[in-house]
Motif scaffolding. Structure first.
Motif: not given
Length: 467
Positions: A275-295
């Protein structure tokens, strides 16, 4: 080139017959085919592939490909209300301008000796997402949200030493299967039921299924079905009481109006950057993130790269580089990597950074408010049609909502076909993945939809169900 009368590939040294035989002896095999003996015989191709003749020129190939692409029905020519994991948002022109630059386009990670700003760009992306989700550490992107979710629960398993993961029944079935495949066979995914009226996670069922074997409780907010999970704090509390980790999947476009999961007990947050600036592309354009505390216990379980900033040997000068590189599968001791990580989608991380820097906190707030207002308007208008329930659940929804067509006498498949004839992509048919809903569909409304668009949908749906 030939050795002892055998031809071998000029660019693959191990194709030399003697080398192959030595490798097979070391593995205790007699032929290369034995490497694939676990594949069922009926799945193996036993004749030559039926490939078309090669085109004689680049021009002919281009015409052929363009002809194939012209058969697609796209969101440029049609009005789209389909989401379900890939959403149509407005993409600022600057996102395409930056991510098409040569320094970024062909370089997903880069190394210090050939870096031209990628490390800093990814550091800035990590910082912006960390601020959005109110966490300290964010990774270089995974391939998509399902991989991010699967990696998050595997991190939780390594931290706790436990093997059971609780996940919501009301989640994307494709994502569930990807997580199951990625986590198996050593981790067990156990589904938690949902309240039939609200869609909210059933806390009684959660308490019955959680145990001292539970590594993590994974839930999403907003949920796959669009409703906002109101019991986030209670779910995290139940998880923590049993010594489990709370993992929350989130749509980042909602965080301008919804509290970040860190405020209701999340230990690990994951989601999709699309949702953050990426077009819908068949088979692409997806990207995941992971976030945690600084431990340390979290940081050292990230399998993917983390970029940090540190002083250099020159006074007053700073540089960007990998943090705790040896924990990755491409570090100096690959066999000690937390998980195997291949090529990632860091270009989309840079894109998300550009988007967030462009929008700013006020822009994200306005985005969330706009989506909330327009989706609620769509629910209200659809509910005015006789025989249709604009929202299956009585919870508040964000961006997506389940429309109940059971009283229309038509199937969602039939309705979507008729809408397509009018140039409209209807919602995702849920009858297969959620048969208990009957004929229901998941509709999506974002900031790109105008009041005229929604009114056009309502008129078309009314016409279609009365045919």
């Amino acid at each position: 080139m030939a050795i002892n009368g055998f031809k071998n590939h000029p660019y693959i040294p191990n194709s030399v017959p003697e080398v192959q035989e030595e490798m097979l002896r070391e593995l205790g095999l007699n032929s290369l085919e034995e490497l694939h003996e676990e594949i069922p015989d009926e799945l193996k191709l036993k004749e030559n592939m039926n490939l078309p003749k090669a085109f004689k020129s680049e021009y002919e190939l281009r015409r052929h490909v363009e002809e194939l692409l012209s058969r697609n029905k796209t969101c440029k020519e049609n009005l789209n209300f389909l989401g379900a994991g890939c959403w149509q948002h407005y993409v600022p022109a600057i996102c395409d301008e930056i991510n098409s630059r040569g320094e970024f386009l062909t370089a997903y990670g880069g190394e210090p000796y050939n870096d031209h700003g990628r490390f800093q760009a990814l550091f800035e992306y990590q910082s912006l997402v960390a601020e959005l989700v109110d966490m300290d550490i964010v990774n270089v992107p995974t391939m998509d949200w399902p991989q991010a979710a699967a990696t998050s629960v595997r991190m939780a398993s390594r931290i706790t030493g436990r093997k059971e993961i609780l996940v919501p029944r009301a989640m994307d079935r494709e994502k569930f299967l990807i997580m199951k495949n990625y986590c198996g066979p050593d981790l067990i995914l156990i589904e938690v039921d949902y309240d039939k009226e609200t869609g909210q996670l059933d806390l009684v069922d959660l308490k019955n299924k959680i145990s001292n074997k539970t590594a993590a409780v994974y839930f999403e907010n907003p949920s796959f079905l669009g409703f906002i999970e109101e019991n986030g704090q209670k779910i995290s509390y139940i998880a923590h009481e049993m010594g489990a980790i709370s993992v929350v999947g989130v749509d980042p476009s909602s965080l301008g109006v919804l509290a970040p999961p860190s405020e209701y007990g999340a230990d690990i947050i994951c989601g999709d950057l699309q949702p953050l600036g990426m077009h819908m592309n068949y088979g692409g354009g997806q990207s995941g993130f992971i976030a945690t505390r600084d431990e340390e216990k979290y940081v050292m379980e990230f399998p993917s790269r983390l970029f940090g900033i540190a002083p250099t040997c020159v006074d007053g000068e700073y540089g960007f580089g990998d943090v705790a590189y040896d924990r990755t599968s491409f570090g100096h001791h690959r066999e000690h990597g937390k998980e195997y990580v291949g090529t990632q989608s860091a270009l989309w991380g840079i894109t998300a950074g550009v988007y967030l820097a462009t929008m700013g906190p006020k822009g994200m707030e306005e985005l969330g408010q706009t989506i909330m207002q327009k989706s609620q308007y769509a629910i209200k208008r659809l509910s005015e049609i006789k025989g249709i329930k604009g929202s299956l659940f009585n919870s508040i929804s964000f961006k997506e909502f389940v429309v109940d067509f059971n009283e229309t006498g038509k199937t969602v498949k039939e309705i979507n076909r008729l809408l397509m004839e009018k140039g409209i992509f209807g919602g995702k048919d849920l009858s297969k993945d959620f048969p208990e809903f009957g004929q229901s569909a998941l509709y999506c409304v974002t900031e790109i939809h105008t009041k005229t668009d929604i009114d056009k949908l309502v008129t078309a749906v009314e016409q279609v169900i009365n045919m």
